[in-house]
Design a protein around this motif. Structure first.
Motif, mmCIF file in Angstrom:
data_model
loop_
_atom_site.group_PDB
_atom_site.id
_atom_site.type_symbol
_atom_site.label_atom_id
_atom_site.label_comp_id
_atom_site.label_asym_id
_atom_site.label_seq_id
_atom_site.Cartn_x
_atom_site.Cartn_y
_atom_site.Cartn_z
ATOM 1 N N LEU B 642 13.952 -6.756 -23.521
ATOM 2 C CA LEU B 642 13.217 -7.784 -22.850
ATOM 3 C C LEU B 642 13.851 -7.894 -21.491
ATOM 4 N N TRP B 643 13.326 -7.913 -20.514
ATOM 5 C CA TRP B 643 13.871 -8.138 -19.294
ATOM 6 C C TRP B 643 13.136 -9.726 -18.839
ATOM 7 N N VAL B 644 14.377 -10.324 -18.091
ATOM 8 C CA VAL B 644 13.764 -11.498 -17.444
ATOM 9 C C VAL B 644 14.576 -11.646 -16.209
ATOM 10 N N TYR B 645 13.670 -11.665 -15.053
ATOM 11 C CA TYR B 645 14.000 -11.806 -13.575
ATOM 12 C C TYR B 645 13.764 -13.207 -13.237
ATOM 13 N N ASP B 646 15.097 -13.817 -12.869
ATOM 14 C CA ASP B 646 14.795 -15.419 -12.174
ATOM 15 C C ASP B 646 14.750 -15.201 -10.677
ATOM 16 N N ASP B 647 14.003 -15.621 -9.939
ATOM 17 C CA ASP B 647 14.266 -15.746 -8.545
ATOM 18 C C ASP B 647 14.875 -16.755 -8.309
ATOM 19 N N ILE B 648 16.140 -16.630 -7.792
ATOM 20 C CA ILE B 648 16.990 -17.824 -7.605
ATOM 21 C C ILE B 648 17.469 -17.899 -6.165
ATOM 22 N N THR B 649 16.566 -17.266 -5.204
ATOM 23 C CA THR B 649 16.670 -17.448 -3.789
ATOM 24 C C THR B 649 16.857 -18.903 -3.398
ATOM 25 N N GLU B 650 15.949 -19.716 -3.857
ATOM 26 C CA GLU B 650 16.165 -21.167 -3.423
ATOM 27 C C GLU B 650 17.481 -21.774 -3.734
ATOM 28 N N THR B 651 17.634 -21.458 -5.064
ATOM 29 C CA THR B 651 19.014 -22.190 -5.758
ATOM 30 C C THR B 651 20.065 -21.591 -4.742
ATOM 31 N N ILE B 652 19.950 -20.314 -4.496
ATOM 32 C CA ILE B 652 21.161 -19.802 -3.809
ATOM 33 C C ILE B 652 21.182 -20.413 -2.451
ATOM 34 N N GLU B 653 20.070 -20.623 -1.917
ATOM 35 C CA GLU B 653 19.909 -21.211 -0.434
ATOM 36 C C GLU B 653 20.341 -22.498 -0.550
ATOM 37 N N ALA B 654 19.891 -23.195 -1.395
ATOM 38 C CA ALA B 654 20.204 -24.707 -1.458
ATOM 39 C C ALA B 654 21.662 -24.746 -1.660
ATOM 40 N N SER B 655 22.411 -24.081 -2.570
ATOM 41 C CA SER B 655 23.740 -24.150 -2.705
ATOM 42 C C SER B 655 24.479 -23.789 -1.534
#
Lengths: 143, 1164
Positions: B642-655
């Protein structure tokens, strides 16, 4: 042979002289003062055929009737038609200067040129200007 | 070629220049002239002593046997050191023991070869030999007439003979046989290249450039060509080319020989073909060969045969050897079945048997044989045969048989219902499973061979709809294409899945297989699964995470929408389910920032099969994904990944932004020019910026300390601390900011002002949570304020002391401010407290407009507009310069104004202007004077001069002409002009005196009646033109106080004018009259009159009316008249009508007669 030759020369000379007589140049004096006209005529009579006019109007008529007038002496201050009017009438009538024109006037030369230019006259038509009184000998020399 | 040798020796020499004639004992009888130039053959010596001859035995053959036949013979001179040439040619036996004649052609193999086999320079003897040939042929040319006539030429099938060319390859000479075989006479082909002669049309031959090249390299060489003869048949010939080189090494020509090799080539080809064919045949059959001689019990075999059975060392083997190697079972079969069957009618056999190989193992071989000979009893005595290894095929067969039986067993026991039918639809196999599905009353053994279409009909009632079953079977059978997973519904609710597989063997239809499977349970399960899967899928699709599930072979089983959208972004569209994930990754890897690293990582994860949660990867657009990798374990084995890819660009950007923001504000706090501290209500430091505490260590230390501790640390005095503590307490209690200004003394003596502010931060519950303290350096502001004060004072002083009036006003000229000078200039009260004044009240209507115009035209604060106005204040006229500018760009309705009193200046200017005007007029009149006088004097002078000249000329004229001249008239004319000039000069003198103010006014009481009469008598009784002045005087004597001399000028002037301008008309009239107040002298004429437009300028000096024409005049007279009359306190008036005449009146006042005296000198 020699006499004969001389005779021939004499004859030729005579013929030429009479031809010159016939070919005398015509001069017109336009001046209201009779004395002035007479004085000039006395001087010019011997070598020219002298015509007279007591004002510009008569002057125009004379030029018209004598197409071979070659010199005109023109006074400026005259009754009926003065010198300026005469020039104006002449320049209207003729495209090219019909004769050499000499102004004879008591008015200073500069005044004439000033007035003539302001009236739109072609002052190139004026060959000479003599302020009265002037020496007639000089005039004779020049013309 | 005829056997009879009928030609003379000379003829032979011409035709065959290299011939050799020997007798039957091989003794040389004669030889060709050309040959003699190459080699000397002693007559009578044996040919074989000089030449090595091939074929060797030929010459030993008795003549009788050779007679009538041609033989090819090759001879090589037996010379010790070198053999420069060979002779090649036909051998011809002459009849009647005439000997043998060789019609030979020399070939010069005389070139030494180097190690690589290439020919190099010829040996000297060979060189000379070639030269000799060349010379010989040129001699031959001289006798060219001896050559056969055109008609004699033959033209054979093939080309042979010789040719000699020049260095460039153009034919110089050809041999006779060349001519005969080509059919061309030398003359025809002189200068041509040999190839053009011999190759015929369309031939394959090496390029002439190659030949030229080789010749240049001085290499002899030969090559085989195909050409076409003149009959169009293809033939082979061999061309040998040898460069002819002289002693200096220059190439002087080429020597060509042509040899027909067609037959040889043909044979060679045929032989090679047959060998090839056989080799090919045997090789491709893979068989070995044997022969068996029964009588000698000997078997001849190929080597490989023997190798097969491990007897490669023996040359021959016996049949018993072979029998010994054969498997006993097979040998029995052979003896029983094969041998008896071999009869003369059918002497061949084919037999599969096992033979022991050299390792002792049995392999299968196919032995095929044929009896070649039988003895008289019909027993075979000679076999020929082959042997082939068929072990592989045999083993395969056996394997297949085994597999088939295994398969049968399997099929029978398998759960599925399997029915196997042959092509005739006869049942060949039925598995036990069939009985579980269908209620068939017969056992399997009875059903074999049963017609299956009947069986289908029997079973049709079990299905719904009933008719469909059999119909469908017919349909499928008609198509004969495999059908899988066909779903069938049974009447009792069960669901069957059926496969149909047609069986083909070697493209031939052998029947088919039906497979039935009860999938009722599976279907139900599937239904449930599908429902849950759909739910799961929709759930998954709504996840923000990209999810992909694959089986353990990395085949994609599922990918949610987010995952697919990422793939789409990466440039991969379409369904990926069922595809292998690694190739997909390869396709999209360039979407990631580090393509290869990503691929490696995925491989690593799959290899280790360990969950990984924290992979971060970036794609090219800069988005960041967090990856989870989860091996899914089912039982003890992983069933997939099972492969799960989570787009965390916004999270990173926000932090990142949060951190940045924090840093940003800290930086701002640190960078602020103000010192900032944040304190707890307990007076402890929470934060101090760099400006507050410069030392980094102290700044760190201070956090958590009280302000008191800090002050102690800094050794700040108690009073200050108390003050600050009190301030802090105040902030806490009032919850409001408070501030104070601290003054510090700088070392340089200047002062520093710091504004200290303490400001509470009040939380929502109305308690003070923090106190923010900051100090702002306001030194600059304080300094500026002081400067501003000073500046203001300076401006005030300036305004007070300046002589200009300064004021401000609004657009309506309402004054807001004015300075003392303003008050002084405009004579208003200098009282700032007075009610506001309006500038308008001080101005006249005209000035107001001017000023409004000024204000309206102002464009900006830089713009200054000024105007001069005059006002009257307290009875005095003042001239002012007034200027305005806009006070501020922002304030449209505020103006700064300045007034300057320029009264004095204006007055001065006026005076100056007047003086200048006067001066100008003077100048003007002077030049006018000169102009007019010159004209006025010239005119009479001209007349006089003319008269004088005439009189002078008269003396020279002849008497009759001179008499015409009227001397008297002229003299009187001159006198008149002299008078005129005198008058003019008098007038000029008069004017000059007037202008210089030198006229003396000497009034005396005069009897006007008498006075006028005297003038009349003197001048006008009569006038010079002959007319008389009509004079009208009152009866009463009029007495006036006048200057008689001056007045005479005026009167004479007017009367003279009256005469002058009325020439030829009625004489002028002079009338003296009197009223109570004035005395008038009217002089009336009936002359030309004065034009209306000229009347105004009439008294201007030198002016003359436009209608005066030729009438002389200086324009001075009336000026004099006016002047004189004015001097007498009177005035001059006139009325006139052009063309009718004029009346000029001198009007003298009675009363003011006496008082005018005082003004006399004032006039010019």
């Amino acid at each position: 042979m020699k006499t004969c030759l001389n005779k021939t020369n004499e004859k030729a000379k005579k013929t030429r002289s009479s031809a010159m007589q016939e070919m005398k140049r015509k001069v017109l004096i336009i001046d209201d003062d009779a004395i002035s006209r007479m004085m000039m005529k006395l001087y010019l009579d011997t070598s020219f055929d002298v015509l007279e006019a007591e004002n510009g109007s008569v002057g125009i008529d004379t030029v018209t009737s004598h197409a071979d007038v070659s010199v005109i002496f023109l006074d400026l201050n005259m009754p009926k038609m003065d010198g300026y009017d005469f020039l104006e009438a002449l320049q209207k009538k003729y495209a090219e200067q019909p004769a050499n024109i000499y102004i004879t006037s008591c008015s200073p030369r500069a005044e004439f040129y000033g007035n003539a230019t302001s009236r739109g006259l072609n002052t190139n038509w004026v060959t000479g200007y003599y302020e009265k009184p002037f020496m007639m000998e000089r005039v004779l020399q020049e013309i | 070629m005829p056997n009879q040798f009928l030609l003379t020796k000379e003829q032979i020499n011409r035709l065959f220049p290299f011939y050799i004639h020997i007798d039957s004992d091989q003794k040389i009888i004669s030889y060709g002239e050309h040959l003699s130039k190459i080699i000397t053959l002693p007559i009578g010596s044996s040919l074989t002593d000089i030449f090595g001859v091939k074929p060797e035995g030929l010459l030993q053959t008795p003549f009788q046997e050779l007679n009538g036949r041609n033989y090819q013979l090759v001879m090589e001179p037996k010379i010790e050191d070198e053999s420069p040439f060979i002779l090649q040619g036909d051998m011809l036996c002459l009849e009647d023991n005439g000997g043998i004649i060789f019609l030979s052609t020399p070939t010069f193999n005389a070139y030494k070869t180097d190690s690589s086999g290439d020919a190099v320079l010829p040996t000297s003897s060979a060189r000379s030999a070639l030269h000799t040939v060349r010379e010989a042929t040129s001699d031959d040319e001289k006798n060219a007439n001896d050559r056969p006539k055109k008609d004699d030429r033959i033209g054979t099938n093939n080309i042979k003979g010789m040719a000699i060319t020049d260095a460039a390859g153009s034919i110089e000479w050809v041999s006779k046989d060349f001519e005969i075989s080509t059919g061309y006479h030398l003359k025809e082909i002189l200068g041509k290249r040999p190839r053009d002669v011999v190759y015929g049309q369309a031939s394959t031959h090496i390029p002439s450039s190659y030949v030229d090249d080789m010749v240049k390299k001085k290499k002899a060489f030969s090559f085989d060509n195909i050409g076409y003869n003149r009959r169009g048949n293809m033939y082979w010939f061999r061309t040998t080319v040898q460069p002819i080189v002289d002693e200096k090494g220059n190439i002087t020509g080429r020597y060509y020989t042509f040899e027909d090799i067609t037959e040889y080539k043909m044979n060679e080809d045929a032989y090679r073909h047959s060998i090839d064919m056989w080799k090919f045949a045997i090789n491709s059959s893979g068989d070995e060969v044997w022969a068996f001689d029964v009588e000698n019990n000997s078997m001849k075999t190929s080597l490989k045969f023997r190798e097969m059975i491990g007897m490669e060392d023996e040359d021959e083997i016996s049949f018993s050897d072979l029998a010994h190697k054969m498997h006993p079972d097979d040998y029995k079969r052979y003896s029983k079945e094969i041998i008896p069957a071999l009869t003369t009618n059918d002497p061949s056999f084919s037999f599969d048997c096992r033979l022991q190989n050299k390792e002792g193992k049995y392999r299968y071989y196919k032995i095929r044989g044929k009896v070649m000979e039988f003895d008289d009893d019909g027993t075979p005595i000679l076999y020929f045969g082959t042997l082939a290894d068929i072990n592989k095929e045999k083993e395969k067969d056996i394997e297949l048989q085994k597999a088939a039986s295994r398969m049968e067993a399997l099929l029978k026991t398998i759960n599925y219902g399997i029915i196997l039918e042959n092509e005739k639809r006869e049942l060949t196999l039925i598995s036990n499973g069939v009985y579980d599905i269908f209620p068939i009353p017969y056992p399997a053994e009875q059903l074999i061979g049963y017609n299956c279409s009947n069986l289908a009909n029997d079973l049709a009632y079990l299905f719904k709809p009933e008719t469909r079953f059999a119909a469908r079977i017919d349909e499928v059978l008609a198509e004969r294409k495999a059908v899988f997973d066909e779903i069938m519904y049974m009447a009792d609710g069960r669901i069957l899945e059926r496969d149909y597989i047609p069986i083909y063997v070697n493209n031939e239809y052998y029947g088919h297989l039906w497979k039935y499977k009860d999938i009722t349970d599976r279907k139900t399960l599937e239904q449930q699964l599908r429902t849950s899967e759909a739910r799961l899928t929709s759930l998954m699709n709504n996840f923000n995470q990209a999810i992909m599930f694959e089986d353990r072979d990395q085949t994609v089983l599922f990918a949610n929408e987010t995952f697919r959208s990422i793939l789409t972004n990466a440039g991969l569209s379409g369904d990926i389910v069922g595809k292998k994930s690694m190739p997909l990754l390869d396709e999209v890897k360039y979407f990631f920032e580090k393509p290869d690293a990503e691929v490696e990582r995925v491989k690593e994860l799959v290899l280790h099969k360990t969950a990984a949660n924290n992979d971060l990867l970036k794609d090219k657009t800069g988005r960041t994904y967090k990856r989870q990798f989860i091996p899914v374990i089912a039982g003890n084995e992983e069933s997939g990944f099972l492969w799960v890819y989570d787009d965390i660009t916004e999270t990173i950007e926000a932090s990142r932004k949060l951190v940045e923001q924090k840093e940003y504000y800290h930086r701002i706090l640190h960078e602020l020019p103000s010192d900032i501290v944040i304190l707890t209500p307990e007076h402890r430091f929470i934060f101090a910026n760099k400006a507050a505490v410069k030392n980094d260590d102290v700044r760190e230390w201070i956090i958590g300390k009280t302000m008191y501790e800090y002050y102690q640390f800094r050794k700040i005095d108690k009073a200050f601390i108390d003050k600050r503590t009190a301030m802090f307490a105040e902030v806490l209690s009032t919850k409001k900011s408070t501030s104070t200004v601290d003054v510090y003394n700088n070392p340089d003596g200047t002062q520093k002002y710091i504004l200290r502010v303490l400001s509470p931060f009040v939380a929502q519950n109305n308690t003070v949570t923090e106190v923010i303290g900051y100090g702002i350096d306001i030194t600059e502001q304080v300094r500026n304020e002081k400067m501003a004060e000073l500046q203001e004072k300076r401006v005030r002083d300036l305004l007070n002391f300046t002589s200009d009036g300064i004021f401000t006003c609004d657009g309506d000229l309402k004054l807001a401010f004015f300075n003392p000078s303003f008050a002084r200039i405009l004579d208003v009260q200098d009282d700032p407290s007075a009610p506001s004044l309006n500038l308008k009240e001080l101005l006249g209507e005209n000035e107001k407009q001017i000023i409004h115009g000024l204000l309206g035209s102002l464009t900006g604060t830089e713009d200054i507009r000024a105007a001069n106005v005059s006002i009257t204040r307290s009875g005095a006229k003042k001239y002012l310069e007034i200027s305005f500018m806009k006070a501020l760009e922002t304030e449209a309705n505020l103006y700064i104004g300045k007034i300057t009193d320029i009264t004095e200046r204006v007055n001065k200017e006026k005076n100056l202007n007047q003086m200048i005007e006067k001066e100008r007029e003077l100048n003007n009149s002077k030049s006018q004077f000169i102009r007019i006088t010159s004209h006025e004097l010239r005119t009479p002078l001209a007349i006089i001069q003319a008269n004088v000249e005439i009189l002078q000329l008269a003396k020279t004229l002849p008497p009759e002409k001179a008499a015409q001249i009227k001397d008297d008239e002229m003299l009187s004319r001159m006198a008149k002009e002299v008078t005129h000039m005198t008058e003019t000069l008098n007038q000029l003198l008069m004017i000059s005196r007037i202008e210089n103010g030198k006229i003396e006014y000497a009034p005396q009481t005069v009897n006007m009646n008498f006075y006028l009469n005297e003038i009349n008598k003197e001048l006008y009784s009569p006038h010079s033109d002959g007319r008389r002045l009509e004079i009208s005087l009152p009866e009463e004597t009029i007495k006036l106080k006048i200057d008689p001399k001056l007045m005479r000028h005026a009167i004479v002037n007017l009367v003279n004018n009256a005469f002058k301008y009325s020439t030829g008309k009625q004489a002028p009239t002079l009338t003296l009259s009197e009223t109570d107040t004035e005395t008038r002298i009217d002089i009336e004429d009936h002359g030309i009159g004065i034009p209306e437009e000229d009347k105004e300028k009439l008294f201007t000096t030198f002016f003359r009316a436009s209608n005066t024409g030729v009438i002389h005049g200086s324009g001075i007279g009336l000026t004099i008249v006016e002047y004189v009359v004015n001097m007498h306190g009177g005035k001059i008036a006139f009325t006139s009508e052009q063309g009718k005449g004029s009346v000029f009146s001198i009007i003298l006042s009675k009363q003011e007669e006496a008082t005018n005296e005082e003004n006399s000198g004032d006039r010019r």
